[in-house]
Design an enzyme around this catalytic site. Structure first.
Site, PDB file in Angstrom:
ATOM      1  N   GLY A   1      -7.299   3.373  10.847  1.00  0.00           N
ATOM      2  CA  GLY A   1      -7.958   2.135  10.400  1.00  0.00           C
ATOM      3  C   GLY A   1      -8.106   1.984   8.895  1.00  0.00           C
ATOM      4  O   GLY A   1      -8.857   1.125   8.429  1.00  0.00           O
ATOM      5  N   THR A   2      -7.375   2.768   8.118  1.00  0.00           N
ATOM      6  CA  THR A   2      -7.495   2.642   6.654  1.00  0.00           C
ATOM      7  C   THR A   2      -7.089   1.244   6.188  1.00  0.00           C
ATOM      8  O   THR A   2      -7.726   0.661   5.317  1.00  0.00           O
ATOM      9  CB  THR A   2      -6.623   3.688   5.929  1.00  0.00           C
ATOM     10  OG1 THR A   2      -5.311   3.647   6.484  1.00  0.00           O
ATOM     11  CG2 THR A   2      -7.198   5.079   6.042  1.00  0.00           C
ATOM     12  N   GLY A   3      -6.005   0.726   6.769  1.00  0.00           N
ATOM     13  CA  GLY A   3      -5.497  -0.590   6.349  1.00  0.00           C
ATOM     14  C   GLY A   3      -6.487  -1.700   6.687  1.00  0.00           C
ATOM     15  O   GLY A   3      -6.716  -2.614   5.883  1.00  0.00           O
ATOM     16  N   CYS A   4      -7.103  -1.618   7.870  1.00  0.00           N
ATOM     17  CA  CYS A   4      -8.085  -2.639   8.282  1.00  0.00           C
ATOM     18  C   CYS A   4      -9.264  -2.628   7.319  1.00  0.00           C
ATOM     19  O   CYS A   4      -9.721  -3.680   6.847  1.00  0.00           O
ATOM     20  CB  CYS A   4      -8.618  -2.339   9.687  1.00  0.00           C
ATOM     21  SG  CYS A   4      -7.356  -2.140  10.938  1.00  0.00           S
TER      22      CYS A   4
ATOM     23  N   THR B   1      -7.114   9.147   9.165  1.00  0.00           N
ATOM     24  CA  THR B   1      -6.810   7.904   8.428  1.00  0.00           C
ATOM     25  C   THR B   1      -6.656   6.714   9.391  1.00  0.00           C
ATOM     26  O   THR B   1      -5.980   5.744   9.086  1.00  0.00           O
ATOM     27  CB  THR B   1      -5.522   8.055   7.593  1.00  0.00           C
ATOM     28  OG1 THR B   1      -4.465   8.458   8.478  1.00  0.00           O
ATOM     29  CG2 THR B   1      -5.678   9.068   6.480  1.00  0.00           C
TER      30      THR B   1
ATOM     31  N   LYS C   1       0.838  -1.206   0.000  1.00  0.00           N
ATOM     32  CA  LYS C   1       0.000   0.000   0.000  1.00  0.00           C
ATOM     33  C   LYS C   1       0.869   1.251   0.000  1.00  0.00           C
ATOM     34  O   LYS C   1       1.914   1.296   0.643  1.00  0.00           O
ATOM     35  CB  LYS C   1      -0.894  -0.007   1.245  1.00  0.00           C
ATOM     36  CG  LYS C   1      -1.888  -1.150   1.271  1.00  0.00           C
ATOM     37  CD  LYS C   1      -2.628  -1.232   2.594  1.00  0.00           C
ATOM     38  CE  LYS C   1      -1.751  -1.643   3.751  1.00  0.00           C
ATOM     39  NZ  LYS C   1      -2.479  -1.921   4.991  1.00  0.00           N
TER      40      LYS C   1
HETATM   41  N1  LIG Z   1      -4.241  10.352   2.556  1.00  0.00           N
HETATM   42  C1  LIG Z   1      -4.695   9.391   1.754  1.00  0.00           C
HETATM   43  N2  LIG Z   1      -5.427   9.668   0.652  1.00  0.00           N
HETATM   44  C2  LIG Z   1      -5.892   8.705  -0.154  1.00  0.00           C
HETATM   45  N3  LIG Z   1      -5.666   7.382   0.058  1.00  0.00           N
HETATM   46  C3  LIG Z   1      -4.932   7.023   1.128  1.00  0.00           C
HETATM   47  C4  LIG Z   1      -4.402   8.001   2.040  1.00  0.00           C
HETATM   48  N4  LIG Z   1      -3.724   7.338   3.040  1.00  0.00           N
HETATM   49  C5  LIG Z   1      -3.842   6.034   2.767  1.00  0.00           C
HETATM   50  N5  LIG Z   1      -4.539   5.819   1.618  1.00  0.00           N
HETATM   51  C6  LIG Z   1      -4.921   4.520   1.052  1.00  0.00           C
HETATM   52  O1  LIG Z   1      -5.531   3.792   2.114  1.00  0.00           O
HETATM   53  C7  LIG Z   1      -5.229   2.401   2.021  1.00  0.00           C
HETATM   54  C8  LIG Z   1      -4.525   1.946   3.298  1.00  0.00           C
HETATM   55  O2  LIG Z   1      -3.160   2.368   3.242  1.00  0.00           O
HETATM   56  P1  LIG Z   1      -2.251   2.737   4.494  1.00  0.00           P
HETATM   57  O3  LIG Z   1      -0.854   2.739   3.984  1.00  0.00           O
HETATM   58  O4  LIG Z   1      -2.780   3.987   5.139  1.00  0.00           O
HETATM   59  O5  LIG Z   1      -2.546   1.507   5.446  1.00  0.00           O
HETATM   60  P2  LIG Z   1      -2.092   1.245   6.942  1.00  0.00           P
HETATM   61  O6  LIG Z   1      -0.895   2.098   7.270  1.00  0.00           O
HETATM   62  O7  LIG Z   1      -1.936  -0.213   7.071  1.00  0.00           O
HETATM   63  O8  LIG Z   1      -3.354   1.746   7.773  1.00  0.00           O
HETATM   64  P3  LIG Z   1      -3.676   1.531   9.373  1.00  0.00           P
HETATM   65  O9  LIG Z   1      -2.439   1.018  10.028  1.00  0.00           O
HETATM   66  O10 LIG Z   1      -4.138   2.859   9.888  1.00  0.00           O
HETATM   67  O11 LIG Z   1      -4.827   0.573   9.427  1.00  0.00           O
HETATM   68  C9  LIG Z   1      -4.371   2.269   0.747  1.00  0.00           C
HETATM   69  O12 LIG Z   1      -5.236   1.972  -0.327  1.00  0.00           O
HETATM   70  C10 LIG Z   1      -3.749   3.653   0.593  1.00  0.00           C
HETATM   71  O13 LIG Z   1      -3.363   3.927  -0.725  1.00  0.00           O
HETATM   72  C1  LIG Z   2      -6.879  -3.614  16.770  1.00  0.00           C
HETATM   73  C2  LIG Z   2      -6.183  -2.777  15.757  1.00  0.00           C
HETATM   74  N1  LIG Z   2      -5.818  -3.348  14.594  1.00  0.00           N
HETATM   75  C3  LIG Z   2      -5.164  -2.612  13.660  1.00  0.00           C
HETATM   76  C4  LIG Z   2      -4.879  -1.274  13.893  1.00  0.00           C
HETATM   77  C5  LIG Z   2      -4.125  -0.478  12.847  1.00  0.00           C
HETATM   78  O1  LIG Z   2      -4.927   0.455  12.281  1.00  0.00           O
HETATM   79  C6  LIG Z   2      -5.309  -0.709  15.118  1.00  0.00           C
HETATM   80  N2  LIG Z   2      -5.077   0.587  15.421  1.00  0.00           N
HETATM   81  N3  LIG Z   2      -5.942  -1.488  16.018  1.00  0.00           N
END
Ligand SMILES: Nc1ncnc2c1ncn2[C@@H]1O[C@H](COP(=O)(O)OP(=O)(O)OP(=O)(O)O)[C@@H](O)[C@H]1O
Ligand SMILES: Cc1ncc(CO)c(N)n1
Length: 277
Positions: A209-212, A207, A176
């Site tokens: 929980g975007t990854g979840c 942002t 990502k």
């Molecule tokens: N500011 C932003 N604008 C648009 N898309 C974004 C932005 N930040 C993240 N994304 C998208 O959101 C999704 C999750 O990416 P990200 O790298 O933020 O995950 P993460 O770090 O694992 O998230 P988290 O740990 O908060 O759950 C990807 O599709 C990424 O491209």
């Molecule tokens: C429980 C849990 N899983 C994943 C993340 C990462 O977004 C968080 N903050 N908390």
């Protein structure tokens, strides 16, 4: 096969609802997939950060898994926060017995910087869950740990996705782009091909929980029988809208809007077009 698609998340919790199991269930629901959950750790966290973590005993996590598998068979499963090697090994054993599309979000550190996985567990992933996965969805720092080289740009992200598949044994990997500068570009490597999923970067601090959310939507779509690139495309559209239509709740890095895609008039069961780079 059941006419209703169902999906299971195995993850930690977020009582403020933006990440972890709570975000996963909201995402499953939005995609019209019946959602189920097994908690690994109960996390005292909010949009400001992580206060404390309580790990559930491994035999109790196992009992929760059995409760699900003996009753309602999911069509796909995802894992999020799995803090210890012992949890990971037990979950890997259960997933070997119950084969289905499996999305692994290798959650290591919360956006607030708090570690959600023991240091030594980071290497256990490679011998246990990773080779079982249909898709792995690391962010840049997580991918760097998995492949053991720095990722500074899209070329590095491409190399990392390929290594995760060809050397570490995942069926597909999406690195990502949330942590890289510029447009938010996610790189998928699957069947020896690259696919790029691109969106403008929204300037926002919300942002959490975007990854979840992204990986939960991919899981929901795989549960419906979509291909990996189709599922990732829908995941990307969903998270882009969820970030764009920010809710502005929380005193820190707030959650995303899980009904954002609906605000664009996109029906829940829409299939992904081909929006590759
Ligand atoms: N500011 C932003 N604008 C648009 N898309 C974004 C932005 N930040 C993240 N994304 C998208 O959101 C999704 C999750 O990416 P990200 O790298 O933020 O995950 P993460 O770090 O694992 O998230 P988290 O740990 O908060 O759950 C990807 O599709 C990424 O491209
Ligand atoms: C429980 C849990 N899983 C994943 C993340 C990462 O977004 C968080 N903050 N908390």
């Amino acid at each position: 096969m059941s006419p209703i698609a169902s999906a299971l998340t195995i993850a930690g919790t977020d009582p403020t609802g933006g990440a972890g199991i709570q975000a996963d269930l909201k995402s499953f629901q939005e995609r019209e997939v019946y959602g189920m959950s097994v908690a690994t750790s109960i996390v005292a966290q909010n949009t400001l950060g992580v206060e404390d973590v309580h790990h559930l005993p491994v035999p109790f996590i196992e009992k929760q898994l059995h409760a699900v598998f003996h009753d309602i068979a999911p069509q796909a499963v995802k894992t999020g926060m799995i803090a210890t090697s012992e949890m990971m090994e037990m979950i890997a054993m259960e997933l070997k017995k119950n084969r289905m599309p499996y999305v692994m979000d290798p959650v290591m550190v919360a956006k607030s910087g708090h570690s959600l996985m023991e240091e030594k567990t980071r290497k256990t992933i490679q011998g246990s869950l990773l080779p079982l996965s249909t898709v792995v969805t690391p962010n840049v720092p997580e991918a760097e740990i998995l492949v053991d080289f720095p990722i500074k740009d899209q070329e590095d992200a491409k190399k990392a996705a390929k290594v995760i598949v060809e050397d570490l044994g995942a069926q597909a990997a999406v690195v990502k782009g949330g942590h890289l500068p510029g447009e938010a570009i996610d790189v998928l490597y699957e069947k020896k091909e690259y696919h790029f999923f691109k969106s403008p970067r929204t300037e926002t601090k919300h942002t959490h929980g975007t990854g979840c959310t992204f990986s939960a939507v991919i899981t929901a779509e795989l549960a419906k029988g979509k291909s990996i690139p189709e599922a990732v495309k829908i995941g990307k559209d969903f998270i882009t809208a969820a970030i764009h239509y920010t809710l502005g709740v929380g005193r820190g890095n707030g959650p995303t809007n899980h009904w954002g895609l609906r605000l664009q008039g996109v029906p829940n069961n829409a299939t992904g077009g081909n929006d590759n780079e």
